[in-house]
Design an enzyme around this catalytic site. Structure first.
Site, mmCIF file in Angstrom:
data_model
loop_
_atom_site.group_PDB
_atom_site.id
_atom_site.type_symbol
_atom_site.label_atom_id
_atom_site.label_comp_id
_atom_site.label_asym_id
_atom_site.label_seq_id
_atom_site.Cartn_x
_atom_site.Cartn_y
_atom_site.Cartn_z
ATOM 1 N N ARG A 104 0.812 -1.226 0.000
ATOM 2 C CA ARG A 104 0.000 0.000 0.000
ATOM 3 C C ARG A 104 0.850 1.283 0.000
ATOM 4 O O ARG A 104 0.384 2.332 0.461
ATOM 5 C CB ARG A 104 -0.938 0.048 1.222
ATOM 6 C CG ARG A 104 -2.002 -1.040 1.274
ATOM 7 C CD ARG A 104 -3.015 -0.859 0.160
ATOM 8 N NE ARG A 104 -4.247 -1.590 0.409
ATOM 9 C CZ ARG A 104 -4.469 -2.851 0.039
ATOM 10 N NH1 ARG A 104 -3.543 -3.536 -0.601
ATOM 11 N NH2 ARG A 104 -5.629 -3.422 0.301
ATOM 12 N N SER A 138 -11.083 -1.018 3.158
ATOM 13 C CA SER A 138 -10.338 -1.226 4.409
ATOM 14 C C SER A 138 -10.021 0.135 5.012
ATOM 15 O O SER A 138 -9.394 0.967 4.357
ATOM 16 C CB SER A 138 -9.008 -1.914 4.132
ATOM 17 O OG SER A 138 -9.214 -3.119 3.465
ATOM 18 N N GLU A 142 -5.613 3.397 6.640
ATOM 19 C CA GLU A 142 -5.218 3.341 5.235
ATOM 20 C C GLU A 142 -5.884 4.511 4.503
ATOM 21 O O GLU A 142 -5.333 5.071 3.568
ATOM 22 C CB GLU A 142 -5.673 2.018 4.599
ATOM 23 C CG GLU A 142 -5.101 1.871 3.212
ATOM 24 C CD GLU A 142 -5.791 0.868 2.320
ATOM 25 O OE1 GLU A 142 -6.668 0.121 2.771
ATOM 26 O OE2 GLU A 142 -5.446 0.874 1.141
HETATM 27 N N1 EPU Z 1 -10.807 -11.728 9.424
HETATM 28 C C1 EPU Z 1 -11.597 -11.982 10.504
HETATM 29 N N2 EPU Z 1 -12.617 -11.120 10.786
HETATM 30 C C2 EPU Z 1 -12.865 -10.021 10.029
HETATM 31 C C3 EPU Z 1 -12.059 -9.758 8.918
HETATM 32 C C4 EPU Z 1 -11.013 -10.623 8.635
HETATM 33 O O1 EPU Z 1 -11.390 -12.956 11.230
HETATM 34 O O2 EPU Z 1 -13.808 -9.308 10.348
HETATM 35 C C5 EPU Z 1 -9.733 -12.677 9.078
HETATM 36 C C6 EPU Z 1 -10.124 -13.503 7.849
HETATM 37 O O3 EPU Z 1 -10.839 -14.646 8.200
HETATM 38 C C7 EPU Z 1 -8.781 -13.861 7.263
HETATM 39 C C8 EPU Z 1 -7.928 -12.631 7.572
HETATM 40 O O4 EPU Z 1 -8.566 -11.972 8.680
HETATM 41 O O5 EPU Z 1 -8.217 -14.952 7.920
HETATM 42 C C9 EPU Z 1 -7.776 -11.704 6.385
HETATM 43 O O6 EPU Z 1 -9.054 -11.255 5.960
HETATM 44 P P1 EPU Z 1 -9.376 -10.882 4.434
HETATM 45 O O7 EPU Z 1 -8.928 -11.969 3.545
HETATM 46 O O8 EPU Z 1 -10.796 -10.445 4.369
HETATM 47 O O9 EPU Z 1 -8.386 -9.689 4.120
HETATM 48 P P2 EPU Z 1 -7.907 -8.404 4.922
HETATM 49 O O10 EPU Z 1 -6.494 -8.580 5.306
HETATM 50 O O11 EPU Z 1 -8.871 -8.063 5.994
HETATM 51 C C10 EPU Z 1 -6.952 -7.256 2.753
HETATM 52 C C11 EPU Z 1 -7.058 -5.966 2.018
HETATM 53 C C12 EPU Z 1 -8.394 -5.885 1.276
HETATM 54 C C13 EPU Z 1 -8.459 -7.035 0.316
HETATM 55 C C14 EPU Z 1 -8.343 -8.343 1.093
HETATM 56 C C15 EPU Z 1 -8.296 -9.555 0.219
HETATM 57 C C16 EPU Z 1 -5.738 -4.375 3.301
HETATM 58 C C17 EPU Z 1 -5.746 -3.140 4.143
HETATM 59 N N3 EPU Z 1 -6.928 -4.843 2.923
HETATM 60 O O12 EPU Z 1 -7.972 -7.279 3.766
HETATM 61 O O13 EPU Z 1 -8.395 -4.669 0.548
HETATM 62 O O14 EPU Z 1 -9.659 -7.027 -0.418
HETATM 63 O O15 EPU Z 1 -7.087 -8.325 1.847
HETATM 64 O O16 EPU Z 1 -7.031 -9.654 -0.343
HETATM 65 O O17 EPU Z 1 -4.665 -4.880 2.974
HETATM 66 C C18 EPU Z 1 -9.084 -2.374 0.590
HETATM 67 O O18 EPU Z 1 -7.891 -2.094 0.573
HETATM 68 O O19 EPU Z 1 -9.986 -1.512 0.622
HETATM 69 C C19 EPU Z 1 -9.464 -3.796 0.639
HETATM 70 C C20 EPU Z 1 -10.727 -4.175 0.784
#
Ligand code: EPU
Length: 334
Positions: free
Chosen positions: A163, A235, A330
């Site tokens: 990012r 996010s 972010e």
């Molecule tokens: N998780 C939870 N509870 C939640 C959310 C997440 O337990 O409420 C756990 C999920 O089960 C998983 C892990 O956390 O094990 C990661 O969750 P997820 O795959 O949804 O991804 P994230 O790390 O929360 C990032 C990006 C997203 C992107 C997703 C998928 C950032 C800041 N965000 O989110 O990007 O869509 O990965 O790759 O890196 C954005 O930037 O606006 C965005 C949506």
């Protein structure tokens, strides 16, 4: 070129903040932007926006908001393996992904449905489901907002990291992105190992970019609120990268904690930590933590920026209290 004074930004930010800009300018070409610079028409403070999907306006903007309407998706080079595509900064990112998938170009499909425009993709290094746009970018053509000169940054000049890019740091506010050239592959090299992509894909042997795009769209639609319905900026926080020692200490306490290898340490999903704090669906005033993905803060309707900021602070405090980890926004506060 379009120039408006005292312009409502309500439709220009996905959080749905009802604020105004003293002046809003949309230009259609590099030449039009150069003309504005040459004629001394740019006003300070100056803010260049895309679709406003990563911003939180905290008040009226007492300056000039610039927006690029530079379009075009042009093939500028190809070999048997790849196609280089030069895309205007004002093209909606997901329209470009849809076109790439239709034309059988691989690489962008995991980044389906990310809100925003092509220009911002290169500034923000957007990423999702195991792919970051820096993996596709060849070069970024920019206009120097002081001199009007065109400068092309090769991928290595952009200092890309999670990012992050040079355009968010040393060169913040100095350049406007005009075009981004992406290298896409003619044969499938799919990234299917992130989260539940494989389980969402229909059970068949060879997947096309379109299959992957459809799976990603399904996953995103299940978890992320549609900004047209519920104001949000994706996010709200970045996933923190903690030291190896901190990671090991946390793992002792939370053996099933999700984590990813990252440059300089281990990345822990902030959404998981917020969820562990019991904050999913938590509401303060008209701002809330999204009930399906805790990394996203939502405007429940008419929320003020103060309400969003107060909720964000509360979330940061709770995560710090429980995990001893700082999570940073972010979203850009303007
Ligand atoms: N998780 C939870 N509870 C939640 C959310 C997440 O337990 O409420 C756990 C999920 O089960 C998983 C892990 O956390 O094990 C990661 O969750 P997820 O795959 O949804 O991804 P994230 O790390 O929360 C990032 C990006 C997203 C992107 C997703 C998928 C950032 C800041 N965000 O989110 O990007 O869509 O990965 O790759 O890196 C954005 O930037 O606006 C965005 C949506």
């Amino acid at each position: 070129m379009k120039i408006y004074n005292d312009y409502s930004l309500l439709e220009k930010n996905t959080f749905g903040m009802d604020v105004k800009a003293r002046c809003f300018v949309e230009y259609d070409s590099v030449e039009e932007l150069q003309e504005l610079i040459r004629d001394g028409k740019l006003q300070q403070p100056l803010l260049h926006i895309g679709q406003g999907s990563n911003l939180l306006f905290t008040k009226d903007f007492e300056g000039m908001v610039l927006h690029s309407a530079i379009r075009g998706v042009d093939v500028v080079g190809e070999t048997a393996e790849w196609t280089d595509v030069k895309v205007g900064a004002g093209v909606v990112w997901d329209d470009f992904v849809a076109e790439a998938v239709e034309r059988g170009w691989y690489g962008a499909e995991n980044l389906s449905l990310i809100p925003g425009e092509v220009g911002a993709s290169a500034v923000q290094n957007i990423g999702a489901y195991g792919v970051e746009v820096k993996d596709l970018i060849v070069e970024v053509e920019c206009v120097d907002l002081q001199s009007g000169a065109v400068r092309t940054f090769q991928n290595a000049d952009c200092q890309y990291a999670y990012r992050q890019s040079v355009f968010k740091h040393e060169l913040k506010g100095r350049y406007a992105v005009a075009y981004v050239t992406y290298r896409l592959l003619k044969e499938a090299k799919l990234h299917l190992d992130y989260g539940n992509i494989r389980s969402v894909l229909a059970d068949k042997k060879d997947y096309t970019a379109k299959d992957v795009r459809n799976a990603i769209i399904d996953i995103r639609n299940q978890k992320l609120p549609d900004p047209k319905v519920t104001g949000n900026a994706g996010s709200f926080f970045m996933n923190p990268i903690v030291s190896q020692e901190k990671y090991e200490a946390l793992l002792k306490e939370y053996p099933t904690m999700p984590h990813y290898e990252a440059k300089g340490g281990v990345k822990i999903p902030a959404g998981w930590m917020i969820d562990q704090c019991g904050l999913k669906g938590f509401q303060m005033g008209r701002a809330a933590v999204h009930d399906k993905q805790a990394l996203v803060l939502v405007n429940k309707g008419g929320a003020s920026s103060e309400e969003i900021v107060a909720l964000a602070r509360k979330v940061q405090e709770k995560v710090k209290e429980k995990f001893g980890v700082d999570i940073n926004a972010e979203v850009n506060f303007i």
